[in-house]
Design a protein around this motif. Structure first.
Motif, PDB file in Angstrom:
ATOM      1  N   THR A   1       0.830  -1.205   0.000  1.00  0.00           N
ATOM      2  CA  THR A   1       0.000   0.000   0.000  1.00  0.00           C
ATOM      3  C   THR A   1       0.865   1.256   0.000  1.00  0.00           C
ATOM      4  O   THR A   1       0.528   2.246  -0.660  1.00  0.00           O
TER       5      THR A   1
ATOM      6  N   THR B   1       0.457   4.012  -2.804  1.00  0.00           N
ATOM      7  CA  THR B   1       0.149   5.397  -2.424  1.00  0.00           C
ATOM      8  C   THR B   1       1.158   6.352  -3.033  1.00  0.00           C
ATOM      9  O   THR B   1       0.796   7.408  -3.570  1.00  0.00           O
ATOM     10  N   GLN B   2       2.414   5.984  -2.964  1.00  0.00           N
ATOM     11  CA  GLN B   2       3.487   6.804  -3.538  1.00  0.00           C
ATOM     12  C   GLN B   2       3.239   7.013  -5.035  1.00  0.00           C
ATOM     13  O   GLN B   2       3.333   8.136  -5.544  1.00  0.00           O
TER      14      GLN B   2
ATOM     15  N   GLN C   1       0.333   9.310  -5.729  1.00  0.00           N
ATOM     16  CA  GLN C   1       0.634  10.708  -5.439  1.00  0.00           C
ATOM     17  C   GLN C   1       1.574  11.322  -6.471  1.00  0.00           C
ATOM     18  O   GLN C   1       1.985  12.478  -6.325  1.00  0.00           O
TER      19      GLN C   1
END
Length: 106
Positions: free
Chosen positions: A58, A62-63, A66
């Motif tokens: 995750t 997420t990285q 973004q």
């Protein structure tokens, strides 16, 4: 610095997925001998390791979401392979333990 974080996440995936698979195998062995309490405890451990592996995954997802690209290396692919194998193995372990439990009841 970003490469270091990625490597940490990748190694977390590999390590925790490996632990999950190992615990699931031990759970099957325990069920095979009729020790369902140990089998259930090992499956609980396996599931906790899968949760930790998912946290690593995750973090990388997420990285990427973004806008920070996560390089796809052979090690990254390997870590994903470990996770998917561990998930499948744990699913099958649950089914095998259930079968051993049913046999034991008869």
């Amino acid at each position: 610095m970003e490469d270091e974080k990625n490597l940490e996440a990748i190694m977390g995936l590999i390590m925790n997925a490996g632990n999950a698979k190992s615990d699931a195998m031990e759970a099957i062995q325990a069920a095979k001998t009729g020790d369902f309490e140990a089998a259930d405890a090992k499956m609980k451990d396996a599931n906790q390791s899968l949760v930790l592996a998912h946290h690593s995954q995750t973090g990388m997802l997420t990285q990427e979401a973004q806008g920070t690209h996560v390089p796809v290396t052979l090690l990254t692919v390997h870590s994903q392979d470990h996770l998917m194998t561990a998930i499948a193995f744990c699913d099958l372990a649950k089914e095998l333990i259930d079968i051993y439990r049913r046999i034991d009841e008869k």
